[in-house]
Design an enzyme around this catalytic site. Structure first.
Site, PDB file in Angstrom:
ATOM      1  N   ASP A   1      50.597  28.693  17.316  1.00  0.00           N
ATOM      2  CA  ASP A   1      51.783  29.118  18.063  1.00  0.00           C
ATOM      3  C   ASP A   1      51.885  30.623  18.244  1.00  0.00           C
ATOM      4  OD1 ASP A   1      52.338  29.930  15.512  1.00  0.00           O
ATOM      5  OD2 ASP A   1      54.228  28.834  15.314  1.00  0.00           O
TER       6      ASP A   1
ATOM      7  N   HIS B   1      43.842  31.795  11.235  1.00  0.00           N
ATOM      8  CA  HIS B   1      45.018  32.191  10.464  1.00  0.00           C
ATOM      9  C   HIS B   1      46.307  31.930  11.231  1.00  0.00           C
ATOM     10  CE1 HIS B   1      43.327  34.680   6.957  1.00  0.00           C
ATOM     11  NE2 HIS B   1      42.365  33.915   7.428  1.00  0.00           N
TER      12      HIS B   1
ATOM     13  N   HIS C   1      31.842  31.237   8.337  1.00  0.00           N
ATOM     14  CA  HIS C   1      31.397  32.358   7.522  1.00  0.00           C
ATOM     15  C   HIS C   1      29.918  32.668   7.727  1.00  0.00           C
ATOM     16  CE1 HIS C   1      34.910  32.242   4.388  1.00  0.00           C
ATOM     17  NE2 HIS C   1      35.294  32.597   5.602  1.00  0.00           N
TER      18      HIS C   1
ATOM     19  N   ASN D   1      46.308  38.206   4.798  1.00  0.00           N
ATOM     20  CA  ASN D   1      46.213  38.944   6.055  1.00  0.00           C
ATOM     21  C   ASN D   1      46.243  40.455   5.914  1.00  0.00           C
ATOM     22  OD1 ASN D   1      46.148  36.501   7.399  1.00  0.00           O
ATOM     23  ND2 ASN D   1      48.325  36.495   7.884  1.00  0.00           N
TER      24      ASN D   1
END
Length: 333
Positions: free
Chosen positions: A81, A73, A200, A101
């Site tokens: 970053d 993510h 997954h 999120n």
């Protein structure tokens, strides 16, 4: 992809050539990253991260999947970053409250603990983005998955993008064409989409992300649907959890692909990889038969993902606290 695999078998000046070649192939600027970036400035950095991740996963197996997802993510929004780690402030909006999120992304406290330890050892040297990259790899290793050489030298962003987090992270309700488009936007092929989806094979998902599938879709094994409905009622229980792979939920293996072939994919987006006459069926079938092929390809794809548009050189900064920037020059979109 080929360049990523070649990287492990070359040395010296040939290594630099291969890394530059890989950079050209996937359209990113990562020539300044290297496997030994902290060799002189913080020689204990990698061992410290690996040791602390092993401890965290040993204490809670689910944390391995959480740290892997946290890196994913991060990289799919603005590149690798550390932007996903930034907390909201009165004048700054981060990515933690985006739809993909909010109430689901976890592992921040583990990253905080690692960062605090590294700041005590070598202040202002190791970036939060690099911590995420190493933590993701070590999480997979701790759950019996493959290893890969993590290239280091990323710097941390002073920005975040709530909009990009909402738009660029693949949603659990996407059809195959939508998934292909989302991954192509980050320079991944359809084959790499299938490979990375294998993450997954570990972890849990929230009821709200798969309720529609288990109650409304026909391409699902009836016993699996009934079993999963017990944890995810038709109404309520949005945050109830179910494993992607009920048999070996915290072991990194190829059961994910075996489940897809039995119509036991938990998310709609999972099962889209194996449908009637689907274009990705053959790859799913191959991975279901060969754990070695899956793990080899997964390591290559993860190396590539970890190199999505990193900040290097004088860009960004090395955050002292992964949750906030060092300066007041924060921006958001």
């Amino acid at each position: 992809m080929a360049a990523s695999s070649l990287f492990v078998s070359f040395s010296g000046f040939k290594l630099k050539f291969v890394l530059i070649f890989a950079t050209c192939l996937i359209g990113i600027s990562s020539a300044e990253l290297s496997a030994d970036f902290y060799k002189k400035t913080c020689p204990k950095a990698i061992h410290t991260i690996e040791e602390m991740v092993q401890e965290a996963v040993s204490n809670e197996s689910r944390m391995g999947a959480s740290l892997l997802r946290l890196h994913f993510h991060d990289c799919f929004v603005q590149g690798c970053d550390g932007s996903v780690l930034l907390d909201d402030t009165d004048n700054f909006t981060g990515e933690k409250k985006s739809f993909p999120n909010a109430n689901s992304l976890r592992g921040f406290e583990v990253i905080d603990k690692i960062k605090s330890k590294l700041e005590a050892i070598c202040p202002g040297v190791v970036s939060c983005a690099d911590i995420l990259a190493v933590a993701a790899k070590e999480s997979v290793v701790a759950l019996k998955g493959p290893k890969w050489d993590v290239l280091l030298g990323r710097r941390d962003s002073t920005t975040a993008s709530l909009n990009e987090s909402n738009s660029d992270l693949p949603a659990p309700f996407l059809d195959l064409n939508g998934l292909i488009s989302a991954f192509a936007k980050k320079n991944f092929s359809t084959a790499e989409l299938v490979t990375l989806s294998g993450s997954h094979t570990i972890g849990l998902a929230r009821c709200v992300t798969f309720r529609t599938r288990i109650y409304n879709e026909s391409n699902i094994d009836s016993s699996f649907a009934n079993q999963t409905q017990a944890q995810c009622p038709f109404q309520g229980g949005d945050d109830n959890l179910s494993p992607f792979d009920p048999t070996t939920e915290f072991t990194f293996d190829n059961n994910y692909y075996k489940n897809l072939m039995q119509l036991k994919g938990l998310l709609h987006s999972d099962q889209q990889l194996f449908t009637n006459n689907g274009s990705t069926n053959s790859q799913v079938s191959r991975y279901s038969r060969s754990m070695a092929d899956f793990k080899k390809d997964f390591a290559k794809a993860m190396l590539k993902m970890s190199m999505i548009t990193p900040l290097t050189g004088t860009d960004g900064e090395i955050r002292k606290n992964c949750r906030m920037v060092n300066t007041q020059s924060t921006t958001f979109s």
